[in-house]
Design a protein around this motif. Structure first.
Motif, PDB file in Angstrom:
ATOM      1  N   ARG A 107      44.569   2.561  54.949  1.00 20.54           N
ATOM      2  CA  ARG A 107      45.861   2.470  54.474  1.00 20.54           C
ATOM      3  C   ARG A 107      46.711   3.414  55.229  1.00 20.54           C
ATOM      4  O   ARG A 107      46.390   4.693  55.425  1.00 20.54           O
ATOM      5  N   LEU A 108      47.779   2.994  55.759  1.00 21.19           N
ATOM      6  CA  LEU A 108      48.360   3.587  56.767  1.00 21.19           C
ATOM      7  C   LEU A 108      49.550   4.498  56.316  1.00 21.19           C
ATOM      8  O   LEU A 108      50.395   3.793  55.484  1.00 21.19           O
ATOM      9  N   HIS A 109      49.745   5.737  56.451  1.00 23.02           N
ATOM     10  CA  HIS A 109      50.936   6.464  56.015  1.00 23.02           C
ATOM     11  C   HIS A 109      52.284   5.876  56.427  1.00 23.02           C
ATOM     12  O   HIS A 109      52.459   5.036  57.269  1.00 23.02           O
ATOM     13  N   LYS A 110      53.186   5.821  55.251  1.00 26.19           N
ATOM     14  CA  LYS A 110      54.701   5.381  55.428  1.00 26.19           C
ATOM     15  C   LYS A 110      55.497   6.305  55.068  1.00 26.19           C
ATOM     16  O   LYS A 110      55.099   7.409  54.169  1.00 26.19           O
ATOM     17  N   THR A 111      56.468   6.744  55.776  1.00 27.62           N
ATOM     18  CA  THR A 111      57.532   7.883  55.393  1.00 27.62           C
ATOM     19  C   THR A 111      58.328   7.646  54.266  1.00 27.62           C
ATOM     20  O   THR A 111      58.923   6.450  54.193  1.00 27.62           O
ATOM     21  N   PRO A 112      58.136   8.367  53.001  1.00 27.57           N
ATOM     22  CA  PRO A 112      58.981   8.388  52.210  1.00 27.57           C
ATOM     23  C   PRO A 112      60.519   8.387  52.500  1.00 27.57           C
ATOM     24  O   PRO A 112      61.098   9.075  53.442  1.00 27.57           O
ATOM     25  N   ASP A 113      61.251   7.370  51.669  1.00 32.22           N
ATOM     26  CA  ASP A 113      62.595   7.492  51.919  1.00 32.22           C
ATOM     27  C   ASP A 113      63.380   8.422  51.073  1.00 32.22           C
ATOM     28  O   ASP A 113      63.023   9.176  50.562  1.00 32.22           O
ATOM     29  N   ARG A 114      64.647   8.615  51.369  1.00 30.61           N
ATOM     30  CA  ARG A 114      65.357   9.715  50.752  1.00 30.61           C
ATOM     31  C   ARG A 114      65.430   9.730  49.412  1.00 30.61           C
ATOM     32  O   ARG A 114      65.205  10.771  48.572  1.00 30.61           O
ATOM     33  N   GLY A 115      65.503   8.566  48.755  1.00 33.49           N
ATOM     34  CA  GLY A 115      65.431   8.167  47.462  1.00 33.49           C
ATOM     35  C   GLY A 115      64.244   8.949  46.742  1.00 33.49           C
ATOM     36  O   GLY A 115      64.299   9.545  45.779  1.00 33.49           O
ATOM     37  N   GLU A 116      63.251   8.630  47.286  1.00 31.13           N
ATOM     38  CA  GLU A 116      61.793   9.019  46.695  1.00 31.13           C
ATOM     39  C   GLU A 116      61.657  10.459  46.932  1.00 31.13           C
ATOM     40  O   GLU A 116      61.042  10.839  45.914  1.00 31.13           O
ATOM     41  N   VAL A 117      62.027  10.923  47.793  1.00 29.84           N
ATOM     42  CA  VAL A 117      61.996  12.608  48.097  1.00 29.84           C
ATOM     43  C   VAL A 117      63.045  13.116  47.051  1.00 29.84           C
ATOM     44  O   VAL A 117      62.549  14.230  46.339  1.00 29.84           O
ATOM     45  N   GLN A 118      64.123  12.650  46.793  1.00 25.21           N
ATOM     46  CA  GLN A 118      64.960  12.961  45.809  1.00 25.21           C
ATOM     47  C   GLN A 118      64.416  13.153  44.374  1.00 25.21           C
ATOM     48  O   GLN A 118      64.570  13.991  43.485  1.00 25.21           O
ATOM     49  N   ALA A 119      63.782  11.977  44.254  1.00 23.16           N
ATOM     50  CA  ALA A 119      63.206  11.523  42.829  1.00 23.16           C
ATOM     51  C   ALA A 119      62.096  12.765  42.687  1.00 23.16           C
ATOM     52  O   ALA A 119      61.869  13.260  41.496  1.00 23.16           O
ATOM     53  N   CYS A 120      61.265  12.825  43.487  1.00 20.38           N
ATOM     54  CA  CYS A 120      60.170  13.829  43.414  1.00 20.38           C
ATOM     55  C   CYS A 120      60.480  15.301  43.558  1.00 20.38           C
ATOM     56  O   CYS A 120      60.015  16.076  43.237  1.00 20.38           O
ATOM     57  N   ARG A 121      61.773  15.553  44.107  1.00 20.92           N
ATOM     58  CA  ARG A 121      62.036  17.170  44.363  1.00 20.92           C
ATOM     59  C   ARG A 121      62.087  17.601  42.718  1.00 20.92           C
ATOM     60  O   ARG A 121      61.896  18.858  42.880  1.00 20.92           O
ATOM     61  N   TRP A 122      62.135  17.066  41.638  1.00 22.62           N
ATOM     62  CA  TRP A 122      62.286  17.621  40.458  1.00 22.62           C
ATOM     63  C   TRP A 122      60.843  18.233  40.195  1.00 22.62           C
ATOM     64  O   TRP A 122      60.886  19.405  39.639  1.00 22.62           O
ATOM     65  N   TRP A 123      59.722  17.601  40.722  1.00 19.39           N
ATOM     66  CA  TRP A 123      58.321  18.343  40.516  1.00 19.39           C
ATOM     67  C   TRP A 123      58.229  19.543  41.491  1.00 19.39           C
ATOM     68  O   TRP A 123      57.696  20.486  41.060  1.00 19.39           O
ATOM     69  N   LEU A 124      58.634  19.410  42.739  1.00 16.75           N
ATOM     70  CA  LEU A 124      58.687  20.386  43.565  1.00 16.75           C
ATOM     71  C   LEU A 124      59.228  21.979  43.086  1.00 16.75           C
ATOM     72  O   LEU A 124      59.123  22.834  43.115  1.00 16.75           O
ATOM     73  N   ASP A 125      60.840  21.425  42.452  1.00 16.14           N
ATOM     74  CA  ASP A 125      61.573  22.508  41.954  1.00 16.14           C
ATOM     75  C   ASP A 125      60.983  23.156  40.885  1.00 16.14           C
ATOM     76  O   ASP A 125      60.861  24.367  40.650  1.00 16.14           O
ATOM     77  N   ALA A 126      60.159  22.140  39.880  1.00 15.85           N
ATOM     78  CA  ALA A 126      59.277  22.858  38.962  1.00 15.85           C
ATOM     79  C   ALA A 126      58.318  23.946  39.596  1.00 15.85           C
ATOM     80  O   ALA A 126      58.083  24.975  38.956  1.00 15.85           O
ATOM     81  N   GLU A 127      57.459  23.462  40.176  1.00 22.79           N
ATOM     82  CA  GLU A 127      56.471  24.439  40.996  1.00 22.79           C
ATOM     83  C   GLU A 127      57.083  25.503  41.543  1.00 22.79           C
ATOM     84  O   GLU A 127      56.636  26.568  41.446  1.00 22.79           O
ATOM     85  N   ARG A 128      58.272  25.535  42.244  1.00 19.40           N
ATOM     86  CA  ARG A 128      58.767  26.777  42.638  1.00 19.40           C
ATOM     87  C   ARG A 128      59.314  27.667  41.768  1.00 19.40           C
ATOM     88  O   ARG A 128      59.194  28.742  41.711  1.00 19.40           O
ATOM     89  N   ARG A 129      59.931  26.826  40.664  1.00 20.91           N
ATOM     90  CA  ARG A 129      60.345  28.010  39.403  1.00 20.91           C
ATOM     91  C   ARG A 129      59.184  28.644  38.869  1.00 20.91           C
ATOM     92  O   ARG A 129      59.322  29.737  38.476  1.00 20.91           O
ATOM     93  N   LEU A 130      57.943  28.017  38.824  1.00 22.15           N
ATOM     94  CA  LEU A 130      56.875  28.622  38.008  1.00 22.15           C
ATOM     95  C   LEU A 130      56.128  29.404  38.929  1.00 22.15           C
ATOM     96  O   LEU A 130      55.733  30.627  38.670  1.00 22.15           O
ATOM     97  N   VAL A 131      56.149  29.165  40.048  1.00 24.69           N
ATOM     98  CA  VAL A 131      55.253  30.006  41.168  1.00 24.69           C
ATOM     99  C   VAL A 131      55.952  31.339  41.563  1.00 24.69           C
ATOM    100  O   VAL A 131      55.522  32.463  41.807  1.00 24.69           O
ATOM    101  N   ARG A 132      57.327  30.914  41.837  1.00 23.09           N
ATOM    102  CA  ARG A 132      58.294  31.988  42.285  1.00 23.09           C
ATOM    103  C   ARG A 132      57.788  32.612  43.770  1.00 23.09           C
ATOM    104  O   ARG A 132      57.757  33.814  43.747  1.00 23.09           O
ATOM    105  N   PRO A 133      57.617  31.841  44.577  1.00 24.19           N
ATOM    106  CA  PRO A 133      57.187  32.683  45.945  1.00 24.19           C
ATOM    107  C   PRO A 133      58.182  33.466  46.788  1.00 24.19           C
ATOM    108  O   PRO A 133      59.521  32.942  46.225  1.00 24.19           O
TER     109      PRO A 133
END
Length: 234
Positions: free
Chosen positions: A134-160
């Motif tokens: 299974r070869l890696h494919k680069t996520p497109d802009r829409g996929e990155v934006q959709a998943c940013r919701w989860w990354l933002d949640a991790e940032r908000r909770l961890v507060r690095p």
């Protein structure tokens, strides 16, 4: 790096770990479209939500979602691009060849892995089949934006204090725009959340560089960026 091919062959034969079933209620809420930030009060809730996420279509062909891993209040967060084959099978970030290279670089930089929160911009493995691989494919802009919701949640909770973005996809997710890594690395940049951020090369990039001298230079720069990020975070 020389052992990456043999590790890849081992991963192809590996059996997937069972996806998390920690919060069945989260799946029900998400199915009814009522999953919101108020439900994400800790990292376990984020991890459970990622398993049932339907914000884009990447979940359809992935084994499971891969949430971040590390201390709940880590001073340094490292953001990669997306899970790879082994991460998809195990449900843990940075455990394949690129993760092992990152571990080595972190050790050289004096950045202890057990004190750092590691995650990815995109939480499901995007790939295309090529024979048994299974070869890696680069996520497109829409996929990155959709998943940013989860990354933002991790940032908000961890507060690095500091976030180190590895690779173009991570840079897009952390900064909301593209930045040239070669020209930007080594420069601390302020984020809206108050964190300082740095950018560097993703370890998987080094595994693909055919020229040994170029590979060594990129690795040395990654170590330097990790050392700088940890020093800023302490």
């Amino acid at each position: 790096m020389e052992e990456a091919q043999s590790r890849t062959e081992t991963m192809v034969a590996a059996q997937p770990a069972k996806p998390s079933e920690r919060t069945p209620k989260a799946a029900l809420k998400h199915a009814h479209g009522s999953y919101g930030e108020g439900d994400l009060t800790n990292l376990d809730a984020v991890a459970a939500g990622i398993q049932v996420c339907r914000r884009c279509d990447l979940w359809r062909h992935a084994t499971q979602g891969v949430p971040g891993l590390g201390p709940a209040k880590a001073v340094l967060m490292i953001v990669g691009e997306q899970p790879g084959d082994q991460e998809d099978l195990q449900g843990v970030p940075f455990v394949g060849p690129a993760g092992q290279l990152l571990d080595r670089a972190m050790a050289e930089a004096g950045a202890p892995r057990d004190r750092v929160f590691v995650t990815n911009a995109v939480k499901h493995f995007k790939h295309e089949p090529r024979g048994k691989r299974r070869l890696h494919k680069t996520p497109d802009r829409g996929e990155v934006q959709a998943c940013r919701w989860w990354l933002d949640a991790e940032r908000r909770l961890v507060r690095p204090k500091v976030i180190l973005a590895l690779g173009a996809t991570a840079v897009q997710a952390v900064f909301g725009k593209a930045l040239p890594i070669g020209k930007t690395r080594g420069q601390p940049l302020a984020l809206d959340g108050g964190e300082q951020a740095l950018v560097s090369w993703h370890p998987s990039f080094m595994l693909r560089i055919p020229d040994r001298d170029a590979k060594d230079r990129a690795y040395a720069e990654l170590v330097a960026d990790l050392r700088q990020a940890w020093k800023l975070a302490e």
